[in-house]
Design a protein around this motif. Structure first.
Motif, PDB file in Angstrom:
ATOM      1  N   LEU A   1     -59.747 -53.887 -53.119  1.00 16.47           N
ATOM      2  CA  LEU A   1     -59.447 -55.081 -53.705  1.00 16.47           C
ATOM      3  C   LEU A   1     -58.497 -55.941 -52.662  1.00 16.47           C
ATOM      4  O   LEU A   1     -58.669 -57.283 -52.746  1.00 16.47           O
ATOM      5  N   ALA A   2     -57.666 -55.270 -52.039  1.00 13.00           N
ATOM      6  CA  ALA A   2     -56.639 -55.754 -51.156  1.00 13.00           C
ATOM      7  C   ALA A   2     -55.796 -56.957 -51.953  1.00 13.00           C
ATOM      8  O   ALA A   2     -55.340 -57.804 -51.255  1.00 13.00           O
ATOM      9  N   LEU A   3     -55.311 -56.496 -53.245  1.00 10.73           N
ATOM     10  CA  LEU A   3     -54.554 -57.375 -53.855  1.00 10.73           C
ATOM     11  C   LEU A   3     -53.169 -56.704 -53.938  1.00 10.73           C
ATOM     12  O   LEU A   3     -52.267 -57.253 -54.596  1.00 10.73           O
ATOM     13  N   GLY A   4     -52.890 -55.662 -53.426  1.00 11.40           N
ATOM     14  CA  GLY A   4     -51.658 -54.889 -53.636  1.00 11.40           C
ATOM     15  C   GLY A   4     -51.429 -54.414 -54.923  1.00 11.40           C
ATOM     16  O   GLY A   4     -52.572 -54.143 -55.645  1.00 11.40           O
ATOM     17  N   SER A   5     -50.243 -53.765 -55.159  1.00 11.36           N
ATOM     18  CA  SER A   5     -50.182 -53.084 -56.520  1.00 11.36           C
ATOM     19  C   SER A   5     -50.187 -53.855 -57.915  1.00 11.36           C
ATOM     20  O   SER A   5     -50.353 -53.448 -59.088  1.00 11.36           O
ATOM     21  N   VAL A   6     -49.874 -55.218 -57.645  1.00 11.29           N
ATOM     22  CA  VAL A   6     -49.610 -56.146 -58.497  1.00 11.29           C
ATOM     23  C   VAL A   6     -50.339 -57.244 -58.414  1.00 11.29           C
ATOM     24  O   VAL A   6     -50.361 -57.930 -57.318  1.00 11.29           O
ATOM     25  N   PHE A   7     -50.975 -57.631 -59.442  1.00  4.56           N
ATOM     26  CA  PHE A   7     -51.827 -59.050 -59.348  1.00  4.56           C
ATOM     27  C   PHE A   7     -52.147 -59.627 -60.735  1.00  4.56           C
ATOM     28  O   PHE A   7     -51.983 -58.874 -61.694  1.00  4.56           O
ATOM     29  N   THR A   8     -52.411 -61.052 -60.795  1.00  4.99           N
ATOM     30  CA  THR A   8     -52.658 -61.730 -61.997  1.00  4.99           C
ATOM     31  C   THR A   8     -54.019 -61.250 -62.330  1.00  4.99           C
ATOM     32  O   THR A   8     -55.089 -61.057 -61.540  1.00  4.99           O
TER      33      THR A   8
END
Lengths: 341, 154
Positions: B14-21
């Motif tokens: 996903l390449a959104l990191g560990s936190v995302f909205t």
């Protein structure tokens, strides 16, 4: 006496930051506190005389102390810039490296143009009539005022958006920055009065110097020390609340998975989920699944439903908003909203 | 690839990191599918057999239909479960079934693939629900993420 008190306050702050921020990655505030603590310690008469003796007894300790103060303020300004969202170019320039360079070069040049004489612990009082002494002091305190102005803006914003215990450090920093700016204005006024020969006026303004110095350092040190303590306490309180919710939901969850086995039963056990919040999330989902599945007979009491809602609010953040004020989740779109997708 | 590894790979990709909205995630799922994606509440969905959500994919778009729940967290889980099917590529081959009984009013030619959140009795459903939990943790992380102020001064 005031200088000793201020130096002590700063070393207490350094110790507090080293303890409460030991696992934090950004160290700007610790570097700022440490550098300013050394600078203020050099202002203690006995230390000043001893260090100046080592440097040739011509008040080089003054330049060393003020240079360190400027560098410490630079770290503070950089921290304020990184933490703040409003960063206009002018403000960035005022607290950036070019401003630091100008302040250091300006003070050094002015310092070497002063007819300094032998070591004196009342440097400004003895030599303040010289224009280069006034220029030297004005550069230092202008830089100080600019950095504290940035800090004041940040503290005001935090005070506006903060909640509960978060207001305490914000208020302390707000008061400390305001006192520091007032101190800078007072010192620059005294410098100008001294160099223009208005000694009476200089003494009247000078009466505020001691109290303002003490108030500025007292409030700033308290604010910077309390901030990590508040964060620590809030994190602990949240962890404790999660553990409490898990314990209170335990019997309800066991009843739910008996009638409708969820993911935790399909795998092995939620005991394997090490993160307590993830485990609480899973238990809530499985209880809710059992509640709405028409194929199972699973009833909850009003008290249990209230408890479940409390647990959900805890996971989502109070009133559906988290610590940073953002909405907890974005609710899935309804049919009526489809045109917006 | 075991289940944990598949879930971890899906989150990493996903390449959104560990936190995302939720919005970040929705954007990433749309980008992955390169097509329109709609999320629609269908109150009657769960009335009979405990189906909470369905991912319906047609030639033109993806539609996620989800049941109503009084709980925002629960409703979010329905949608995340279907996102998880998408991210895990559960309909990329011929794995998905068309269940006429479930949506009899939708003409067959508009419905090519279908997956639903109901019971966790297959590897596919277990993987999707596990990934949904991970996605929920990411969204929760964004809610409680530290502000820049707290990172620096706290």
């Amino acid at each position: 006496m005031i200088q000793t008190l201020i130096a002590t306050l700063l070393w207490v702050l350094v110790a507090s930051l080293l303890i409460f921020r030991r696992r934090r990655t950004d160290r700007s505030i610790t570097y700022a506190a440490l550098t300013i603590a050394v600078a203020m310690t050099l202002n203690v008469d006995a230390v000043y005389v001893a260090v100046d003796g080592l440097l040739g007894s011509t008040n080089h300790a003054m330049l060393l102390s003020d240079g360190l103060l400027i560098i410490g303020l630079f770290f503070l300004g950089r921290a304020a810039m990184k933490a703040g969202e409003y960063r206009p170019r002018l403000v960035r320039a005022a607290v950036g490296r070019p401003a630091l360079f100008n302040a250091l070069v300006g003070t050094t040049m002015a310092f070497f143009l002063i007819d300094r004489g032998a070591t004196t612990v009342t440097f400004m009082r003895d030599l303040g009539a010289q224009p280069w002494v006034a220029a030297y002091s004005i550069i230092v305190f202008t830089y100080c005022g600019i950095i504290l102005g940035a800090m004041l803006t940040l503290a005001m914003r935090q005070f506006r958006i903060g909640k509960g215990a978060q207001l305490v450090p914000a208020l302390l920093l707000l008061m400390g920055s305001s006192s520091g700016i007032a101190l800078s204005v007072a010192v620059i006024t005294m410098d100008l009065a001294h160099v223009t020969g208005n000694l009476q006026f200089m003494r009247s303004v000078g009466a505020a110097y001691g109290p303002l110095s003490l108030l500025a350092f007292l409030f700033l040190c308290a604010g910077f020390a309390v901030q990590p303590m508040v964060r620590n306490l809030q994190e602990r309180a949240r962890r404790a609340r999660t553990a409490e919710m898990l314990q209170r939901l335990d019997s309800l969850w066991h009843r739910a998975v008996r009638v409708r086995p969820g993911l935790s039963k399909a795998q092995s056990s939620t005991a394997q989920i090490e993160d307590h919040e993830s485990r609480l999330h899973r238990e809530i989902v499985e209880i809710r699944d059992a509640m709405i599945d028409p194929r199972t007979a699973f009833e909850v009491t009003n008290a249990e439903e209230t408890l479940l809602e409390q647990a959900e609010r805890h996971l989502l953040g109070s009133s559906g908003a988290g610590a940073n004020g953002k909405p907890a989740v974005v609710a899935p779109r309804s049919l009526d909203e489809r045109d917006r997708t | 690839m075991d289940l944990d590894q598949a879930v971890t790979t899906a989150v990493t990709e996903l390449a959104l990191g560990s936190v995302f909205t939720f919005e970040d995630l929705l954007g990433a799922v749309r980008q992955r599918r390169r097509r329109r994606l709609r999320v629609v509440e269908l109150s009657a969905l769960g009335d009979n057999d405990g189906v909470c959500a369905i991912w319906l994919t047609t030639g033109a778009e993806d539609v996620i239909l989800h049941a109503h729940s009084d709980s925002v967290l629960h409703q979010q889980q329905f949608v995340l479960h279907e996102f998880a099917h998408i991210l895990l590529g559960h309909c990329d081959g011929d794995e998905c079934s068309v269940t006429d009984a479930l949506l009899p009013d939708i003409p067959p030619h508009t419905r090519t693939r279908l997956l639903r959140r109901q019971d966790f009795d297959t590897e596919t459903e277990i993987a999707a629900e596990s990934l949904a939990d991970r996605l929920a943790a990411g969204i929760r992380g964004s809610v409680f993420a530290e502000s820049r102020y707290s990172e620096i001064f706290g």
